[in-house]
Design a protein around this motif. Structure first.
Motif, PDB file in Angstrom:
ATOM      1  N   GLY A   1       0.779  -1.232   0.000  1.00 51.58           N
ATOM      2  CA  GLY A   1       0.000   0.000   0.000  1.00 51.58           C
ATOM      3  C   GLY A   1       0.806   1.276   0.000  1.00 51.58           C
ATOM      4  O   GLY A   1       0.242   2.356   0.154  1.00 51.58           O
TER       5      GLY A   1
ATOM      6  N   PHE B   1      -5.454  -7.433   3.742  1.00 54.78           N
ATOM      7  CA  PHE B   1      -6.450  -6.600   4.421  1.00 54.78           C
ATOM      8  C   PHE B   1      -7.781  -7.327   4.581  1.00 54.78           C
ATOM      9  O   PHE B   1      -8.506  -7.095   5.552  1.00 54.78           O
ATOM     10  CB  PHE B   1      -6.621  -5.275   3.677  1.00 54.78           C
ATOM     11  CG  PHE B   1      -5.453  -4.348   3.857  1.00 54.78           C
ATOM     12  CD1 PHE B   1      -5.159  -3.818   5.102  1.00 54.78           C
ATOM     13  CD2 PHE B   1      -4.629  -4.011   2.799  1.00 54.78           C
ATOM     14  CE1 PHE B   1      -4.077  -2.967   5.293  1.00 54.78           C
ATOM     15  CE2 PHE B   1      -3.547  -3.169   2.972  1.00 54.78           C
ATOM     16  CZ  PHE B   1      -3.258  -2.647   4.226  1.00 54.78           C
TER      17      PHE B   1
ATOM     18  N   ARG C   1      -4.775   1.732   1.476  1.00 55.98           N
ATOM     19  CA  ARG C   1      -5.218   0.499   2.133  1.00 55.98           C
ATOM     20  C   ARG C   1      -6.650   0.181   1.698  1.00 55.98           C
ATOM     21  O   ARG C   1      -7.552   0.045   2.509  1.00 55.98           O
ATOM     22  CB  ARG C   1      -5.101   0.648   3.642  1.00 55.98           C
ATOM     23  CG  ARG C   1      -3.688   0.997   4.082  1.00 55.98           C
ATOM     24  CD  ARG C   1      -3.537   1.051   5.579  1.00 55.98           C
ATOM     25  NE  ARG C   1      -4.293   2.097   6.228  1.00 55.98           N
ATOM     26  CZ  ARG C   1      -3.899   3.371   6.313  1.00 55.98           C
ATOM     27  NH1 ARG C   1      -2.763   3.743   5.767  1.00 55.98           N
ATOM     28  NH2 ARG C   1      -4.639   4.267   6.947  1.00 55.98           N
TER      29      ARG C   1
END
Length: 458
Positions: free
Chosen positions: A57, A144, A416
């Motif tokens: 990211g 994530f 993100r």
């Protein structure tokens, strides 16, 4: 035949791959009396050394990619075809592709390398890799996604597996992504996930050899290990992952690390093309070439970069798989091709080692130039400068610089986002697409990293 390429009285040089080597060769032939045709499955040049930053990211994908056609805008002898290459028919001087056969007078294989899973099926099936932009985006989304699942998990062991990340391979790629993940855990994730006890999140770097950064100096190896220790990365040396299944990375028959996030960066094979003389293809699928980069057993087929195995007295196992090797071979081959067309004798290639570097985290990097070693903030600045120079396109340099400056000031990555959810059960990523192209991997575990992820020192 020739997929609507214009007929030309000039010799046609077909280049397979627009990585560091293919890009440089096509540019060097800009003023040569030849027709240059580049064939690649992607319509962009991918700056591989920064893939790990896309995965974590720190950078967006379009910051490290640049359209091939835009790179060569204005080069009148250049033509591009987007296609998958299926093989070579050297007897007919044709390259077989998904869009038809392309005739060549000279063929240059610059296909780079593929991930080597060493024949471990469970790892190839379940582990993540970062050899391409789709790989990096999938890895970013997957990590994530697992953090989101960890918020809901009630089983302690499953929650731990969702949080743990195992990076396999202590080369530059493994070191750099481990350091980046540790920084994200220490500075970014606590703000995003205050409900999770991120002190329990563990990052493991597993290396089969006795030291990290095998090709670099002992000073760099020691400094990199110390930096990772300070960041809280658990470094496991002299350890190999034997299999990976059901969220368990086994490093012995019974001992394992619970993880749903395993990143494989432990080895590479050359991406040799079917149809190239079999006698020239080595066990790790690199193509043996002579000192002119001509493929052994062929007359008008050449190979450069990671896929080329050029043996010298100084390097009996072949030149390293480094971006500077590919670029220097490309520049030299451009001159040799013109010599050959003028019926002049080609000149031998000599590699000039500019040194290597690897970044661990903010203000922490290691650099080796000949017998000189430096580290820390100076090494980090050197790494930033070199990578900015090597990025293709002014916009990419500016965007990367702004993103890095923002991350430095704010101690956090901004990208993100789970824009493209990834499911390993439904998508096999690039390794599935290339399965037919990649023959059986080298059987033994070779801890030598993919040095293409290092940057040259200029």
């Amino acid at each position: 035949m020739d997929t609507n390429l214009p007929v030309s009285a000039q010799p046609r040089v077909v280049i397979v791959g627009c990585g560091f080597g293919g890009l440089r060769l096509a540019k060097e032939l800009a003023d040569a009396p030849v027709q240059v045709v580049v064939v690649d499955r992607n319509n962009y040049h991918n700056f591989q050394p920064l893939l790990y930053q896309v995965a974590t990211g720190a950078l967006e994908a379009d910051s490290i990619a640049y359209p091939v056609r835009k790179i060569f805008a204005g080069q009148k002898n250049f033509f591009f075809r987007m296609a998958d290459v299926k093989g070579v028919n050297s007897a007919a001087n044709t390259l077989q592709t998904s869009i038809g056969d392309i005739k060549y007078d000279y063929l240059v294989v610059a296909t780079g390398s593929l991930t080597n899973f060493f024949g471990i099926e469970s790892i190839e099936k379940n582990a993540m890799q970062i050899k391409s932009i789709p790989n990096a985006l999938n890895l970013r989304s997957y990590i994530f996604q697992n953090f989101e699942q960890a918020l809901l998990a009630t089983d302690p062991e499953h929650k731990q597996a969702l949080l743990n990340i195992v990076v396999v391979g202590g080369g530059p790629t493994g070191v750099e992504i481990s350091g980046s993940l540790a920084e994200m855990r220490n500075h970014v994730l606590p703000k995003d996930y205050p409900e999770l006890d991120l002190k329990k999140m563990q990052i493991f770097l597993v290396e089969a050899g006795p030291a990290l950064l095998g090709p670099m100096s002992k000073a760099s190896q020691g400094d990199a290990k110390r930096y990772l220790d300070e960041l809280g990365v658990k470094v496991m040396l002299n350890t190999g992952i034997k299999r990976y299944e059901e969220g368990k990375a086994y490093y012995s028959d019974t001992e394992y690390i619970p993880t749903e996030n395993m990143v494989w960066a432990a080895g590479v094979n050359g991406a040799a093309l079917p149809g190239v003389a079999e006698s020239s293809v080595t066990r790790n699928k690199r193509i043996t070439v002579n000192q002119w980069n001509r493929v052994e057993g062929e007359t008008n087929i050449f190979a450069i970069g990671d896929v080329a195995n050029m043996v010298t007295e100084e390097m009996p196992k072949g030149l390293p798989m480094l971006a500077p090797v590919a670029q220097q071979q490309a520049a030299h081959l451009a001159k040799n091709l013109q010599r050959i067309m003028r019926n002049e004798a080609p000149q031998d290639f000599k590699y000039f080692d500019k040194g290597v570097m690897a970044i661990v985290s903010r203000n922490k990097a290691v650099v080796d130039i000949k017998n000189i070693h430096f580290k820390g903030f100076l090494g980090w600045l050197s790494w930033l400068f070199i990578h900015l120079i090597l990025l293709v396109g002014f916009r990419n340099r500016v965007v990367a610089l702004v993103d890095w400056a923002f991350s430095y000031v704010s101690s956090g990555q901004a990208l993100r986002l789970i824009i493209r959810p990834f499911n390993k059960r439904d998508v096999k990523d690039d390794k599935g697409k290339r399965a037919a192209e990649q023959a059986a991997a080298t059987p033994e575990y070779n801890p030598t990293p993919s040095a293409v992820q290092t940057a040259p020192v200029v």
